[in-house]
Scaffold this motif. Structure first.
Motif, PDB file in Angstrom:
ATOM      1  N   SER A  33       0.839  -1.200   0.000  1.00  0.00           N
ATOM      2  CA  SER A  33       0.000   0.000   0.000  1.00  0.00           C
ATOM      3  C   SER A  33       0.870   1.244   0.000  1.00  0.00           C
ATOM      4  O   SER A  33       0.559   2.230  -0.657  1.00  0.00           O
ATOM      5  CB  SER A  33      -0.913   0.012   1.213  1.00  0.00           C
ATOM      6  OG  SER A  33      -1.710  -1.138   1.223  1.00  0.00           O
ATOM      7  N   LEU A  34       1.968   1.186   0.752  1.00  0.00           N
ATOM      8  CA  LEU A  34       2.878   2.326   0.752  1.00  0.00           C
ATOM      9  C   LEU A  34       3.434   2.573  -0.638  1.00  0.00           C
ATOM     10  O   LEU A  34       3.571   3.712  -1.086  1.00  0.00           O
ATOM     11  CB  LEU A  34       4.017   2.081   1.737  1.00  0.00           C
ATOM     12  CG  LEU A  34       3.613   2.211   3.204  1.00  0.00           C
ATOM     13  CD1 LEU A  34       4.809   1.915   4.094  1.00  0.00           C
ATOM     14  CD2 LEU A  34       3.089   3.609   3.476  1.00  0.00           C
ATOM     15  N   ALA A  35       3.752   1.475  -1.326  1.00  0.00           N
ATOM     16  CA  ALA A  35       4.238   1.623  -2.695  1.00  0.00           C
ATOM     17  C   ALA A  35       3.176   2.306  -3.544  1.00  0.00           C
ATOM     18  O   ALA A  35       3.483   3.165  -4.387  1.00  0.00           O
ATOM     19  CB  ALA A  35       4.581   0.259  -3.284  1.00  0.00           C
ATOM     20  N   ALA A  36       1.915   1.951  -3.294  1.00  0.00           N
ATOM     21  CA  ALA A  36       0.822   2.563  -4.069  1.00  0.00           C
ATOM     22  C   ALA A  36       0.731   4.048  -3.770  1.00  0.00           C
ATOM     23  O   ALA A  36       0.517   4.863  -4.669  1.00  0.00           O
ATOM     24  CB  ALA A  36      -0.495   1.864  -3.743  1.00  0.00           C
ATOM     25  N   VAL A  37       0.907   4.407  -2.493  1.00  0.00           N
ATOM     26  CA  VAL A  37       0.853   5.823  -2.134  1.00  0.00           C
ATOM     27  C   VAL A  37       1.977   6.579  -2.831  1.00  0.00           C
ATOM     28  O   VAL A  37       1.785   7.671  -3.375  1.00  0.00           O
ATOM     29  CB  VAL A  37       0.961   5.990  -0.606  1.00  0.00           C
ATOM     30  CG1 VAL A  37       1.044   7.464  -0.262  1.00  0.00           C
ATOM     31  CG2 VAL A  37      -0.223   5.341   0.077  1.00  0.00           C
ATOM     32  N   GLU A  38       3.135   5.960  -2.853  1.00  0.00           N
ATOM     33  CA  GLU A  38       4.269   6.605  -3.522  1.00  0.00           C
ATOM     34  C   GLU A  38       3.935   6.834  -4.992  1.00  0.00           C
ATOM     35  O   GLU A  38       4.214   7.889  -5.564  1.00  0.00           O
ATOM     36  CB  GLU A  38       5.496   5.696  -3.368  1.00  0.00           C
ATOM     37  CG  GLU A  38       6.808   6.403  -3.628  1.00  0.00           C
ATOM     38  CD  GLU A  38       7.185   6.352  -5.076  1.00  0.00           C
ATOM     39  OE1 GLU A  38       7.821   7.307  -5.545  1.00  0.00           O
ATOM     40  OE2 GLU A  38       6.830   5.377  -5.766  1.00  0.00           O
ATOM     41  N   HIS A  80      -2.469  -5.708 -18.698  1.00  0.00           N
ATOM     42  CA  HIS A  80      -3.509  -6.010 -17.717  1.00  0.00           C
ATOM     43  C   HIS A  80      -3.252  -5.271 -16.413  1.00  0.00           C
ATOM     44  O   HIS A  80      -2.106  -5.043 -16.038  1.00  0.00           O
ATOM     45  CB  HIS A  80      -3.531  -7.512 -17.420  1.00  0.00           C
ATOM     46  CG  HIS A  80      -3.816  -8.346 -18.622  1.00  0.00           C
ATOM     47  ND1 HIS A  80      -5.064  -8.512 -19.146  1.00  0.00           N
ATOM     48  CD2 HIS A  80      -2.997  -9.064 -19.412  1.00  0.00           C
ATOM     49  CE1 HIS A  80      -5.021  -9.306 -20.189  1.00  0.00           C
ATOM     50  NE2 HIS A  80      -3.755  -9.649 -20.385  1.00  0.00           N
ATOM     51  N   ASP A  81      -4.331  -4.969 -15.744  1.00  0.00           N
ATOM     52  CA  ASP A  81      -4.223  -4.414 -14.406  1.00  0.00           C
ATOM     53  C   ASP A  81      -4.048  -5.583 -13.447  1.00  0.00           C
ATOM     54  O   ASP A  81      -4.999  -6.285 -13.132  1.00  0.00           O
ATOM     55  CB  ASP A  81      -5.498  -3.611 -14.105  1.00  0.00           C
ATOM     56  CG  ASP A  81      -5.557  -3.181 -12.655  1.00  0.00           C
ATOM     57  OD1 ASP A  81      -4.521  -3.262 -11.973  1.00  0.00           O
ATOM     58  OD2 ASP A  81      -6.656  -2.767 -12.231  1.00  0.00           O
ATOM     59  N   VAL A  82      -2.802  -5.813 -13.016  1.00  0.00           N
ATOM     60  CA  VAL A  82      -2.521  -6.914 -12.094  1.00  0.00           C
ATOM     61  C   VAL A  82      -2.254  -6.305 -10.727  1.00  0.00           C
ATOM     62  O   VAL A  82      -1.429  -5.400 -10.624  1.00  0.00           O
ATOM     63  CB  VAL A  82      -1.278  -7.711 -12.558  1.00  0.00           C
ATOM     64  CG1 VAL A  82      -1.122  -8.954 -11.712  1.00  0.00           C
ATOM     65  CG2 VAL A  82      -1.376  -8.055 -14.021  1.00  0.00           C
ATOM     66  N   PRO A  83      -2.923  -6.758  -9.681  1.00  0.00           N
ATOM     67  CA  PRO A  83      -2.714  -6.153  -8.373  1.00  0.00           C
ATOM     68  C   PRO A  83      -1.239  -6.187  -7.981  1.00  0.00           C
ATOM     69  O   PRO A  83      -0.569  -7.206  -8.160  1.00  0.00           O
ATOM     70  CB  PRO A  83      -3.538  -7.029  -7.431  1.00  0.00           C
ATOM     71  CG  PRO A  83      -4.533  -7.702  -8.308  1.00  0.00           C
ATOM     72  CD  PRO A  83      -3.926  -7.818  -9.649  1.00  0.00           C
ATOM     73  N   GLY A  84      -0.746  -5.058  -7.513  1.00  0.00           N
ATOM     74  CA  GLY A  84       0.628  -5.034  -7.006  1.00  0.00           C
ATOM     75  C   GLY A  84       1.670  -4.713  -8.052  1.00  0.00           C
ATOM     76  O   GLY A  84       2.845  -4.643  -7.745  1.00  0.00           O
ATOM     77  N   PHE A  85       1.267  -4.541  -9.294  1.00  0.00           N
ATOM     78  CA  PHE A  85       2.264  -4.255 -10.321  1.00  0.00           C
ATOM     79  C   PHE A  85       2.099  -2.844 -10.887  1.00  0.00           C
ATOM     80  O   PHE A  85       2.500  -2.579 -12.016  1.00  0.00           O
ATOM     81  CB  PHE A  85       2.178  -5.280 -11.457  1.00  0.00           C
ATOM     82  CG  PHE A  85       2.816  -6.593 -11.105  1.00  0.00           C
ATOM     83  CD1 PHE A  85       4.169  -6.785 -11.325  1.00  0.00           C
ATOM     84  CD2 PHE A  85       2.075  -7.613 -10.544  1.00  0.00           C
ATOM     85  CE1 PHE A  85       4.762  -7.989 -10.995  1.00  0.00           C
ATOM     86  CE2 PHE A  85       2.669  -8.812 -10.213  1.00  0.00           C
ATOM     87  CZ  PHE A  85       4.008  -9.012 -10.435  1.00  0.00           C
ATOM     88  N   GLY A  86       1.479  -1.973 -10.112  1.00  0.00           N
ATOM     89  CA  GLY A  86       1.229  -0.630 -10.616  1.00  0.00           C
ATOM     90  C   GLY A  86       2.480   0.118 -11.005  1.00  0.00           C
ATOM     91  O   GLY A  86       2.477   0.893 -11.956  1.00  0.00           O
ATOM     92  N   ASP A  87       3.571  -0.116 -10.288  1.00  0.00           N
ATOM     93  CA  ASP A  87       4.761   0.677 -10.562  1.00  0.00           C
ATOM     94  C   ASP A  87       5.784  -0.075 -11.406  1.00  0.00           C
ATOM     95  O   ASP A  87       6.905   0.375 -11.569  1.00  0.00           O
ATOM     96  CB  ASP A  87       5.414   1.121  -9.252  1.00  0.00           C
ATOM     97  CG  ASP A  87       5.869  -0.088  -8.449  1.00  0.00           C
ATOM     98  OD1 ASP A  87       5.317  -1.171  -8.701  1.00  0.00           O
ATOM     99  OD2 ASP A  87       6.755   0.056  -7.596  1.00  0.00           O
ATOM    100  N   ALA A  88       5.403  -1.235 -11.934  1.00  0.00           N
ATOM    101  CA  ALA A  88       6.360  -2.012 -12.724  1.00  0.00           C
ATOM    102  C   ALA A  88       6.682  -1.274 -14.012  1.00  0.00           C
ATOM    103  O   ALA A  88       5.812  -0.667 -14.617  1.00  0.00           O
ATOM    104  CB  ALA A  88       5.778  -3.388 -13.023  1.00  0.00           C
TER     105      ALA A  88
END
Lengths: 1465, 440
Positions: free
Chosen positions: A638-643, A938-946
């Motif tokens: 989640s912190l990665a997502a906030v970043e 694809h929108d894969v959970p957890g790979f937003g910043d890949a």
């Protein structure tokens, strides 16, 4: 030692040696001069200037001097002769004499005129007339002389006056005495009088002179006009003659072209275009461009005579021509005429003549002249065509050709007679056009020409074609062959080679469009437009679409901006992953409710920066910023997502991921399907855009093959398990409570069509649906096998945005509907009479039931393959060894220790703690997704910043070829050459290590570059790109696009921006393409190019109309364009829609010559020349019959039963119909046309009206609707036309995108934008109208609410519903019209609806002629009625407000309900 | 991957020019036969006629599109054999053999036969696209011409010297002694100069017409050609760069070459052989010159021209110049040999932040082995040689001149020795002080 005068060498021998060396030097010098004289470009220039250009001019002159031309010339010459001998009428001579006779009575000059006139009238001749005119001129000369003399006198007097005055004024200044001043004043007065007198005399003489000259002009007016007409007539030929004289070299020029002299410069010279602003980039240095291409390509800019953009020298090709021979003409002769009249026979029978000599080959029998309206002209023979064969036999030499032509005509007429009725024809093969470099540019409308957008003087050549522009030799110019034939021919003819000394060789013809991208960054501006209806860059656009659809940018960044945010090329980048980050956050249970709401908002509208900022602020308050040391229980990811949410880019990307969201996989798919899909997506859906990642083993063998097989099986299983494990639950959408019926597949099947699913999706049941906007929806029954999956599908159809916030799929706004009566008919049974009102169906459920009813043929999917634990361990070890020491990794797998907190970072987090099989699988799954880049699409959970896994393509087109790793792929290709149309070209490109070869093979078989390398690579080092299903031409389109990504924009003024309007069109098109708006809506109607004979064209039926509806036509420009072609036909372009029959097929008739014939319902007024005048066919109502002579009616096959023409058609059916030449299909609207036959009501004769029930064409939309309304409508579509069978779905558009669409419509229609509704003026006009006629709007309302004749018969007004059953009587709501339509549209619309919307069912309520209707409701003329209704509708709200009493509401005296209901009169 | 030339297609395009090449070779041999016939020697004339006929036959084949080619087996064998080591050692051996058997090799018939062999080899090799691409590159054509010119002049000198040596041995004095010592400026000097000028002008014109200058693009600092080659006359220097540091090979050695050449008149004490060709009387000078020129200069140019390809890798004559070819080139400094391999210790590194003197000390300690070797080579060898092999020179020249000569000579031999060390021990530098950009 010998004596001093004896020479050391033998002098005789030295003399011989000297002579030999001198000869050698002479020989070398001669060789040098010869080499210079024979330089390629000099030969080309000489050939073009001495042969081609004069030949073409001579042919143009011949072509001008047709029989008609000569006849007209003779007529004009005769007219001139006649005018030159004409006797002027007595009256004008008398007038002249009266004016010319001097004051002194007898005047010899006028007497001479008398005498000459007498002589002329007794014996009219040119000489006598000349004598008369001479006598007249004498009188005029005398008058002119007098005029001049008197004028001079007047000037002298004026000078005297000026002098006297200045003397007087000086005297005043010097303070002279009164007397002296008086004396001087006296003189001034005297001078003044004299001057006045003289001036008067001079004026009189001038007037007399002018009058005499004028009278003479009147006498000779006829002659002058005749002379002018003749010179006008001869002007074109005279101009050509002048050109020909200039082109034929004079002796002086000839001398300058001789060997050695020509080394000194002109006239044969290197011609260059200097482009200081269009530089070549040599890194750190911009070098001005010198393009010398025109030195050899001399004809590149040459247009056909009389045409602005048609090339004069066509590309060379062999053309087959059938010449119809008129049997009468030939039969009259019967035999081969004697030798001397062969040419005449050819001319008479065919209508063309052979030129005295050919162009390049002097002996080739070449057509020199094609006469108008002859067999040759009809067959399309052109001057310059060289005959190759006649009736299949080769022919050489002019004489032989003429004889053969005559013989062939005789033979064909004889045999033609035998085979009864067949028109006699002679078949020719002609060599048309010229070889390079004598060709003109084929698209002079777009390029090179001075009127084109890319004139050669401003753009040069190499900016588009690349290559070395400064070269003057073929081989050094870096020409690039388009195929191997070119290559070997060039090698032998020009000594061509791949020039390694130029980084950017010319592009082979097949890729030439790719350079458009240098300046046209938006790409969509290259689509065909009104100005350039022929597609400017079809292949490039196809490539762009393919890249967009296949989502190449998910892995390969295509960044259109440099680091400073300056545009450098097309921009195709993924949008920032804000939505994904927000969704990742939502999965965290520690999120507060406020944060949750905000996160959901960001997920829906990631482009809304304020929501994102608020979310970040709220999170920061909680200490959940990425930098914070202790965060409030938020998870690491989640912190990665906030970043991620806090990142910002200068110019963010705009593309959405092309694949579906994998966030809720577990809720819809099962492992069996996922395994199968991952292993090979084409197995389930052959036309999917998902690439294949596994099972591509053609290049592998031995150990590498074994490894691939074992590890791929593990990977597939691991990815499936991972996706199922990380899925996030979606709150279920409850079934609407009012639904009573069970889902029905048969209802769903109908809905699939009528709800517009087919507009984007294909389905096996509907082969006519061709759209590829969305995935193919066949066989879904095999995909969603679980109950959860089936339920998910229903929810997805009902509201896709709930499940995937970034999907392009719109919500079709499906609400439960009552069971339709015709559905009831099918299942009519005992309880049919039961209250039908209560029976409510759920369309979404019906659609899902239908989709699920289709399954894959055969057994279905296999069971999951068993997992081989050893392989899993091996693969985990391979991945693990990249992160931690191998020995430690082995020990971990053996369960000897646990991963520590510090070590379990990133993907290793899956393995935290003690090892288990599930953890290993999840770890491998996560690693695989990262390595294969699944998150790119694809929108894969957890790979937003890949980060994208592939190399960026932004400047791939200029990547150094030596850096491309071809490895040994050419060996593989040699061993198993692909079976493809252009493979030789590409194989050569691969062998020579060129970019196009690399990308071709990469797209064909992406992993094949691992050939014989995989054995020596670790598994994770192998290539990872997936294989897409692409046809060879699609591949080439993609290559064309990628080769154009050079990231080298030219200097600022050259980069295409377009004006504000153009930009709005470009941006709007992008949005259109993104959401597939054009699948349903027609954006441009069909355009038919027709040829017609003005002499035979009938005048159109002219119906009466209001004056303000008459189309404005620019007659002058029409006149200018009306130059008949060789066949005597004129050209016109009609815009409209073909008439359909009641089965929804294009209505087809047969014209008098048995050619198929269609009717075009015009959408734009069409002006044609009928007889000598220009006539206009109006849009709406008028139909244009057009025959298609190029198509033959099918002889066999089912006979088409054409319905009887309706009365209107019969009346309109012309006796002569124009011929169809080209037909440009409409842009967009495929689904509307597909749906059209299905909505036709067989009882309804008005087929056209059914167009109102399908998605409407958006032609004129910008003119029609108000931007504010359209903007809101796009975001929240309401139901406008109750009659339509489907309503506009709700798209996930951002407000900015909606704005772009609104601007687009305004821009294409050329109306003002941004639009500001001018209300004040309108209200003032309203009041003025009210003053003239009180209660005007009240009366207008009576028209509006009239149910018998007027509006309320069909339209909804306020809460009133006309309640008709048939669709025609359901018009849009009238109370909203004022906000929806533009005022300038509403008035013409009400006056004659069909003029604006030809298919509308709305009648003309205010007849332009005859007595106006509804006098009992509104007494007045039609225009008064019309204007009053327009005003009422536009100000409906104000008007109604005036009728509502708030006081009554407040005081409670009236009911708070419908005070709006108007009183019935 | 640059042009992977298509063999068959190439032969088709090459066949025509090759035919003319063989015709020229045939004509040369007819000329040779005429020459021998003019000197009334029947047998050699017949032999050369036969050779001419053989070339004629080859020309015929070539014109019909089937020029004789070097068999693939021989090509690959040659490519495999011709490494830098074999080339250097082999050329040394060949030069030695030529020197020792010079009385045999300078005979016109033998020399002409050698020339014919080389022509046949060249012709047969030209059918190979990779060979042809290198040899016919407009830049390289002069080098091919140079090989023949050099061969001719070396033969000419040796042949004259052999004749003179024989005559001197017979007590007749050199041939040049028979020449008169004055000639007329006109016509003897100016006339032949004029003729030469005219011929050279004609030659230059024809050359420029036949070998057209390619049109290249302005230099792009980002894209350098691969390989980046120096002008042909500097290729020897460039080759040295492989073995020495840039400062040594690019600055010190060229300067030493120039100084050495300038020093020759002052070092030379042999007053014989002035104004005439001789080998016997100037054996040392001849050998040193031929070794320095042919072996160390010309051979390096040839290697640089024909054998060096992309990334300055070594390629066989018939090998495809593959830019992706990778050669193992892990080189080791002497200090690493000494400390790490010899003593199993890590190489001493100057401690960061320590004083300059301390650093220098550490560096000297680290490079101790190389320093010892160099000191021994340049410091002790001259003395040792002066007492043994070169004693005679030391005695004649005196210690100063002798030392300079010995140092120059040692410097010259340094190059092949260093090459040998590189090939045999993968030794990169004897002394490597990157801290001060000094590597030796």
């Amino acid at each position: 030692m010998s004596s001093a005068d004896a020479t050391y060498y033998n002098i005789q021998r030295l003399h011989v040696l000297f002579a030999a060396s001198a000869l050698a030097l002479l020989g070398a010098t001669v060789w040098m001069i010869a080499a210079d004289h024979g330089r390629e470009w000099k030969v080309y220039q000489r050939t073009f200037r001495d042969r081609v250009e004069p030949w073409l001019t001579a042919a143009a002159i011949r072509q001008e001097q047709t029989d008609e031309f000569r006849a007209e010339e003779q007529r004009l010459v005769a007219a001139l002769e006649q005018a030159r001998a004409a006797v002027p009428d007595r009256a004008s001579i008398d007038r002249f004499l009266r004016a010319g006779r001097g004051q002194r009575g007898a005047d010899p000059a006028t007497d001479a005129i008398e005498a000459a006139y007498e002589k002329l009238s007794s014996q009219p001749s040119a000489e006598a007339r000349a004598a008369l005119l001479g006598a007249i001129s004498k009188v005029i000369d005398a008058a002119a002389g007098r005029h001049e003399r008197l004028e001079r006198q007047a000037r002298f007097r004026r000078a005297d006056f000026d002098e006297a005055r200045s003397l007087y004024e000086a005297a005043v200044g010097q303070g002279r005495s009164r007397t002296e001043l008086n004396r001087l004043q006296e003189r001034v007065n005297r001078c003044r009088e004299e001057w006045d007198r003289a001036a008067e005399r001079a004026e009189h003489a001038a007037a007399r002179h002018a009058m005499l000259a004028d009278l003479r002009d009147r006498i000779v007016a006829e002659e002058r006009e005749a002379r002018q007409a003749l010179s006008d007539h001869r002007a074109r030929v005279a101009r050509l003659d002048r050109a020909l004289r200039e082109q034929r070299p004079s002796p002086g020029k000839r001398l300058l072209r001789m060997p050695f002299v020509d080394a000194l410069g002109r006239p044969l010279a290197v011609e260059q275009i200097w482009l200081p602003d269009l530089t070549i980039d040599y890194n750190f240095r911009e070098v001005a461009r010198f393009d010398r291409c025109v030195t050899c390509h001399q004809a590149i800019e040459k247009t056909a005579p009389g045409s602005p953009a048609e090339p004069a020298c066509l590309g060379r090709r062999l053309v087959r021509i059938e010449l119809a021979v008129s049997s009468q003409g030939v039969a009259a002769r019967g035999t081969v005429p004697p030798e001397q009249s062969l040419d005449d026979a050819v001319n008479d029978w065919y209508g063309f003549a052979l030129a005295p000599q050919g162009m390049l080959d002097r002996d080739a029998p070449t057509v020199g002249l094609v006469r108008s309206r002859t067999a040759a002209a009809d067959a399309g023979l052109l001057a310059g065509d060289a005959l190759v064969t006649i009736d299949g036999k080769e022919v050489t030499g002019r004489e032989a050709a003429a004889r053969r032509l005559v013989e062939a005509a005789l033979r064909s007429v004889q045999s033609g007679d035998e085979s009864n009725g067949e028109p006699a024809a002679v078949r020719l093969e002609v060599d048309r056009g010229l070889p390079h470099p004598y060709q003109s540019h084929p698209r002079l409308d777009l390029f090179v020409g001075s009127l084109s957008p890319h004139p050669v003087s401003r753009f040069g050549c190499t900016i588009c074609h690349a290559g070395q522009g400064s070269a003057t030799e073929f081989k050094f110019a870096s020409h690039a062959p388009n195929d191997l034939d070119d290559r070997s021919r060039w090698r032998s003819e020009h000594g061509w080679f791949w020039n390694e000394h130029w980084d950017f060789p010319m592009l082979p013809r097949r890729f030439v469009q790719s350079t458009c991208l240098k300046c046209h960054h938006a790409v969509t501006d290259l689509a065909p437009s009104r100005r350039f209806p022929d597609p400017p860059a079809e292949k490039l656009l196809a490539g762009y679409d393919l890249i967009r659809r296949n989502g190449c940018f998910g892995c390969h960044e295509i960044n259109g901006f440099d680091a400073a945010g300056r545009p450098i090329g097309p921009d195709l980048r993924l949008e920032p992953a804000y939505a994904e980050a927000a969704l990742d956050l939502l999965a965290d249970p520690a999120l507060s409710e406020e944060q949750r709401v905000l996160a959901r908002q960001v997920a829906q509208r990631p482009d809304d920066g304020t929501a994102r900022q608020r979310l970040l602020d709220v999170l920061a308050q909680d200490g959940a910023s990425p930098g914070a040391s202790e965060s409030r229980a938020l998870r690491a990811d989640s912190l990665a997502a906030v970043e991620l949410l806090s990142r910002a880019t200068i110019v963010p990307g705009t593309m959405r991921k092309v694949g579906s969201s994998l966030r809720d996989t577990a809720g819809r798919l099962d492992a069996r399907f996922l395994d199968d899909w991952l292993a090979d997506p084409t197995r389930f859906r052959p036309d999917t855009t998902m690439p294949r990642f596994y099972g591509m083993h053609e290049h592998l063998d031995g150990k590498s093959l074994d490894v691939a097989r074992r590890f791929e099986a593990v990977e597939i299983r691991a990815v499936t398990d991972y996706l199922l494990a990380v899925s996030q639950p979606v709150e279920p959408l409850a079934v609407p409570p009012e639904v009573t019926e069970e889902p029905s597949a048969s209802r769903g099947k109908t809905l699939f069509l009528t709800q517009g699913c087919l507009a984007c999706h294909k389905h096996g049941d509907y082969p006519e649906g061709k759209s590829i906007q969305g995935p193919n929806l066949s066989h879904l029954g095999s995909k969603y096998t679980t109950e959860a999956g089936r339920r998910w599908l229903v929810r997805w159809i009902r509201d896709p945005l709930r499940h995937s916030s970034r999907t392009l799929m719109p919500s079709a706004l499906l609400v439960p509907v009552p069971l339709r009566s015709d559905d009831l008919d099918e299942e009519r049974d005992a309880d049919a009479g039961d209250s039908t009102r209560a029976r409510v169906t759920d369309p979404a459920a019906d659609l899902a039931a239908y989709l699920l009813s289709s399954t894959l043929p055969g057994e279905g999917l296999d069971e999951r393959a068993p997992l081989v634990e050893a392989d899993l361990d091996e693969l985990v070890l391979e991945h693990l060894a990249q992160a931690i020491p191998k020995r430690r990794a082995r020990a971990y797998l053996a369960g000897e220790w646990e991963l520590t907190e510090q070590e379990a970072q990133g993907d290793l987090a899956e393995l935290a703690g003690r090892v288990t099989r599930e953890k290993k699988l999840r770890y491998v799954g996560r690693r695989t997704i990262r390595q294969r880049g699944c998150f790119g699409c694809h929108d894969v959970p957890g790979f937003g910043d890949a980060q994208p896994i592939g190399p960026a393509l932004s400047d791939w087109g200029r990547k150094q070829e030596s850096l491309l790793a071809f490895e040994q792929v050419h060996r593989l290709l040699e061993e198993s050459p692909p079976d493809e149309p252009d493979r030789d070209f590409y194989l050569d490109a691969v062998r020579s290590g060129r970019r196009e070869g690399f990308i071709w093979q990469k797209l064909r078989a992406p992993r094949s570059f691992d050939y014989k390398k995989a054995d020596n690579k670790a598994y994770h080092e192998r290539l990872t790109m997936g294989q897409f299903t692409l046809a060879p031409d699609q591949r080439e389109a993609i290559i064309t696009f990628v080769l154009g990504l050079v990231s080298a924009p030219p200097s600022e003024p050259y980069v295409f921006r377009g004006d504000r309007r153009g930009q709005a069109v470009i941006e709007g098109r992008k949005v259109f393409d993104k959401y597939g708006c054009a699948e349903c809506h027609t954006l441009e109607m069909e355009r038919w190019t027709v040829r017609y004979d003005p002499d035979e064209l009938e005048e159109p039926f002219d119906d009466d109309d209001f004056a303000f509806l008459k189309p404005r036509i620019d007659r002058a420009s029409l006149e200018a364009s009306g130059r008949p072609d060789r066949r005597g036909l004129l050209r016109a372009e009609a815009v409209g829609m073909p008439q359909m029959d009641s089965w929804g097929e294009i209505f087809e008739d047969v014209d008098d010559a048995d050619h198929p014939m269609y009717y075009l319902n015009l959408w734009e007024p069409l002006t044609l020349k009928a007889g000598d005048a220009w006539r206009t066919w109006r849009a709406g109502g008028a139909q244009l019959g057009v025959s298609d002579p190029h198509r033959v009616v099918a002889e066999s096959g089912p006979a088409v039963v054409a319905p009887e023409p309706t009365v209107a058609q019969q009346r309109l059916r012309p006796t002569y119909v124009p011929q169809l030449e080209a037909r440009r299909p409409p842009r967009g609207g495929a689904f509307a046309r597909l749906l059209f036959p299905h909505v036709l009501d067989e009882d309804n004769p008005a087929v056209m009206e059914a167009w109102g029930w399908v998605p409407p064409p958006l032609v004129n939309e910008g003119r029609k609707v108000q931007p504010a309304w359209l903007h809101d409508y796009l975001l929240e579509p309401t139901r406008v036309r109750p009659a339509a069978v489907l309503r506009m779905p709700k798209y996930n558009l951002s407000p900015a995108e909606a704005g772009k669409l609104v601007d687009y419509f305004a821009a294409v229609d050329g109306v003002e934008f941004p639009y500001t509704a001018e209300r004040a003026g309108r209200l003032a006009a309203l009041e003025a109208g009210e003053r003239v006629r009180p209660n005007r709007l009240d009366d207008a309302l009576r028209i509006v609410i009239d149910r018998t004749t007027f509006c309320a018969k069909c339209h909804l007004v306020g809460d009133f519903d006309p309640g008709g059953e048939t669709q025609t009587v359901l018009g849009p709501r009238l109370d909203r019209v004022g906000r929806r339509l533009r005022p300038e549209y509403l008035r013409p619309w009400l006056a004659n609806p069909k003029r604006l919307l030809p298919y509308t069912g709305m009648p003309v309520n205010f007849p332009p002629t005859g007595p106006p209707l509804g006098q009992d409701l509104f007494e007045g003329t039609s225009v008064e009625q019309l204007d009053a209704v327009v005003d009422l509708l536009l100000h409906y709200e104000e008007y109604m407000l005036g009728r509502t009493s708030i006081r009554a509401l407040i005081e409670g005296s009236g009911p708070p309900g419908p005070a709006l209901t108007p009183d019935e009169p | 991957m640059a042009m992977q030339a298509d063999g068959l297609e190439f032969i088709e395009t090459a066949a025509g020019p090759l035919g003319w090449f063989y015709v020229a070779a045939c004509a040369l041999n007819v000329g040779a036969a005429a020459y021998w016939l003019g000197r009334r020697k029947r047998l050699p004339a017949l032999v050369w006629l036969a050779v001419a006929a053989a070339f004629g036959l080859l020309a015929g084949w070539a014109f019909r599109g089937h020029p004789p080619a070097v068999p693939e087996a021989i090509k690959s064998a040659l490519d495999g054999a011709l490494g830098p080591v074999t080339l250097t050692a082999g050329s040394l051996a060949v030069l030695s053999a030529l020197y020792l058997g010079r009385r045999f090799f300078v005979r016109p018939g033998v020399a002409w036969a050698g020339c014919n062999l080389s022509l046949a080899f060249l012709g047969a090799s030209m059918t190979d696209p990779h060979f042809a691409k290198v040899v016919t590159a407009p830049d390289n054509v002069p080098i091919v011409a140079m090989v023949y010119l050099l061969g001719f002049f070396t033969w000419l000198g040796a042949s004259q010297a052999v004749t003179n040596d024989r005559r001197i041995a017979q007590g007749r004095g050199p041939v040049e002694g028979d020449y008169r010592d004055t000639v007329l400026v006109w016509p003897d000097l100016v006339y032949i100069e004029l003729i030469t000028m005219v011929m050279l002008t004609a030659l230059l014109i024809v050359w420029s017409l036949v070998l057209r200058a390619p049109l290249e693009q302005p230099a792009n600092p980002v894209v350098t050609p691969n390989p980046s080659k120096a002008p042909w006359y500097f290729l020897g220097l460039q080759e040295m760069l492989v073995f020495f540091d840039a400062s040594i090979a690019g600055v010190i050695l060229p300067l030493l070459i120039i100084f050495g050449l300038m020093a020759i008149p002052y070092l030379d004490f042999n007053d014989k052989g002035s104004g005439y060709y001789t080998i016997a009387q100037r054996r040392f000078s001849y050998l040193v010159f031929q070794f320095g020129f042919l072996q160390l200069w010309i051979l390096l140019i040839l290697i640089g021209t024909f054998m060096r390809g992309p990334n300055w890798n070594f390629f066989g004559l018939y090998e495809y110049r593959d830019p992706h070819k990778v050669l193992a080139q892990e080189n080791v400094k002497l200090s690493e040999y000494f400390w790490n391999i010899g003593f199993g210790r890590t190489v001493p590194h100057p401690a960061p932040g320590s004083g300059t003197l301390a650093q220098l000390g550490t560096i000297a300690w680290r490079e101790i082995a190389g320093i010892v070797v160099l000191v021994a080579y340049f410091g002790l060898l001259p003395g040792i040689l002066g007492r043994t092999a070169l004693r005679h020179f030391r005695d004649r020249m005196g210690p100063g001149r002798y030392t300079i000569m010995a140092l120059l000579l040692l410097m010259m031999f340094m190059l092949p020795l260093k090459m040998l060390l590189r090939w045999s021990l993968n030794l990169s530098y004897l002394v490597s002080i990157p801290e001060y950009s000094f590597n030796f």
